[in-house]
Each structure stands twice: as C-alpha cells, then as structure tokens.
Design a protein around this motif. Structure first.
Motif, mmCIF file in Angstrom:
data_model
loop_
_atom_site.group_PDB
_atom_site.id
_atom_site.type_symbol
_atom_site.label_atom_id
_atom_site.label_comp_id
_atom_site.label_asym_id
_atom_site.label_seq_id
_atom_site.Cartn_x
_atom_site.Cartn_y
_atom_site.Cartn_z
ATOM 1 N N LEU A 225 -8.165 4.181 -1.982
ATOM 2 C CA LEU A 225 -7.013 3.390 -2.147
ATOM 3 C C LEU A 225 -7.465 2.476 -3.368
ATOM 4 O O LEU A 225 -8.244 1.655 -3.213
ATOM 5 N N VAL A 226 -6.664 2.302 -4.403
ATOM 6 C CA VAL A 226 -7.215 1.714 -5.779
ATOM 7 C C VAL A 226 -5.930 0.823 -6.115
ATOM 8 O O VAL A 226 -4.805 0.790 -5.788
ATOM 9 N N ASN A 227 -6.157 -0.216 -6.818
ATOM 10 C CA ASN A 227 -5.079 -1.210 -7.456
ATOM 11 C C ASN A 227 -4.193 -0.325 -8.299
ATOM 12 O O ASN A 227 -4.990 0.384 -9.352
ATOM 13 N N LEU A 228 -3.019 -0.236 -8.128
ATOM 14 C CA LEU A 228 -2.125 0.542 -9.108
ATOM 15 C C LEU A 228 -2.354 0.047 -10.469
ATOM 16 O O LEU A 228 -2.218 0.967 -11.223
ATOM 17 N N ASP B 181 -15.002 3.965 -0.583
ATOM 18 C CA ASP B 181 -14.330 2.956 -1.660
ATOM 19 C C ASP B 181 -13.676 3.878 -2.559
ATOM 20 O O ASP B 181 -13.827 4.967 -2.588
ATOM 21 N N ASN B 182 -12.699 3.279 -3.023
ATOM 22 C CA ASN B 182 -11.784 3.835 -4.214
ATOM 23 C C ASN B 182 -10.908 5.196 -3.885
ATOM 24 O O ASN B 182 -10.576 5.764 -4.705
ATOM 25 N N ARG C 112 -1.364 -6.974 -6.489
ATOM 26 C CA ARG C 112 -2.316 -6.354 -5.445
ATOM 27 C C ARG C 112 -1.919 -5.014 -4.788
ATOM 28 O O ARG C 112 -2.454 -4.740 -3.988
ATOM 29 N N THR C 113 -1.011 -4.387 -5.400
ATOM 30 C CA THR C 113 -0.384 -3.221 -4.821
ATOM 31 C C THR C 113 -1.379 -2.141 -5.093
ATOM 32 O O THR C 113 -1.953 -1.770 -6.078
ATOM 33 N N THR C 114 -1.602 -1.203 -3.923
ATOM 34 C CA THR C 114 -2.702 -0.383 -3.892
ATOM 35 C C THR C 114 -2.012 0.998 -3.753
ATOM 36 O O THR C 114 -1.040 1.102 -3.245
ATOM 37 N N GLY D 89 -2.924 5.660 -3.199
ATOM 38 C CA GLY D 89 -3.909 6.581 -2.934
ATOM 39 C C GLY D 89 -3.210 7.699 -2.723
ATOM 40 O O GLY D 89 -2.170 7.983 -2.311
ATOM 41 N N SER E 69 -5.623 1.225 -12.131
ATOM 42 C CA SER E 69 -5.982 2.544 -12.073
ATOM 43 C C SER E 69 -4.878 3.458 -12.559
ATOM 44 O O SER E 69 -4.935 4.623 -12.239
ATOM 45 N N VAL F 249 0.702 -1.048 -0.140
ATOM 46 C CA VAL F 249 -0.005 -0.181 -0.153
ATOM 47 C C VAL F 249 0.921 1.237 0.048
ATOM 48 O O VAL F 249 1.988 1.506 0.974
#
Length: 103
Positions: A81-84, A78-79, A37-39, A41, A87, A1
């Motif tokens: 923090l998003v999947n790198l 939601d949204n 799985r990297t997020t 934000g 997005s 993250v």
C-alpha cells in the motif's frame, strides 16, 4: 485507502473487464477522492495471489507471487500500500501492463 483486488483468471481476462478496469482507473486516477495521505494497492489472483510492490524510487512495479493460497501471507511488510501521489508514475506504468501480463 484503495485496495483493488482483481480476478485475472483466463475467463475473467477474456471477458475484457481487466482491460476496461485498468483503462478507466488510469483515466480517473487524478479524480479519486482523498488527500495527500491517500494510499493505494493492487492484488491480482488466479490460481495464485500476485501482490505489487510500488515503492517510490523503483524503476518499475515488482510483482510478488504467493502460491500457497491455503496459508496466505504478505510477501513484503512494506510498499504494498503506497502513497498515491508519491507512487503515481509506477501506478500509471502498472495499469496498462496488467491486461498484457495475464492475456
């Protein structure tokens, strides 16, 4: 993250760090450590907090403002923090816009 919290006050922006940060992160985005799985934000702040909705499927990033800094809340569940990977295009749109938004 990865959660980037950036000072966008007038003095901070005038020093040029925001432009430099955005340019470097944009250049290095594909090299950030992580996996599928990297997020990621972003939160910016001056007198208020700015959260960014980067949901896959949006045509452009959405800024959500929280002006009550004494009783901070998430403006969207939601949204933020998003999947790198999912997005990435929105992130690549947001980074060059940030310095101009607060200039």
């Amino acid at each position: 993250v990865y959660l980037f919290v950036l000072d966008v006050s007038h003095n901070a922006v005038e020093m040029g760090y925001l432009h430099s940060f955005c340019r470097v992160l944009l250049d290095e985005l594909d090299r950030l450590p992580g996996d599928a799985r990297t997020t990621i934000g972003f939160i910016t702040f001056d007198k208020v907090l700015h959260f960014y909705n980067l949901a896959e499927g949006l045509s452009q990033p959405q800024m959500l403002i929280v002006s009550d800094t004494e009783d901070v809340f998430l403006p969207s569940p939601d949204n933020l923090l998003v999947n790198l990977q999912e997005s990435k295009e929105l992130i690549q749109d947001l980074l060059p816009q940030l310095p101009d938004m607060f200039a």
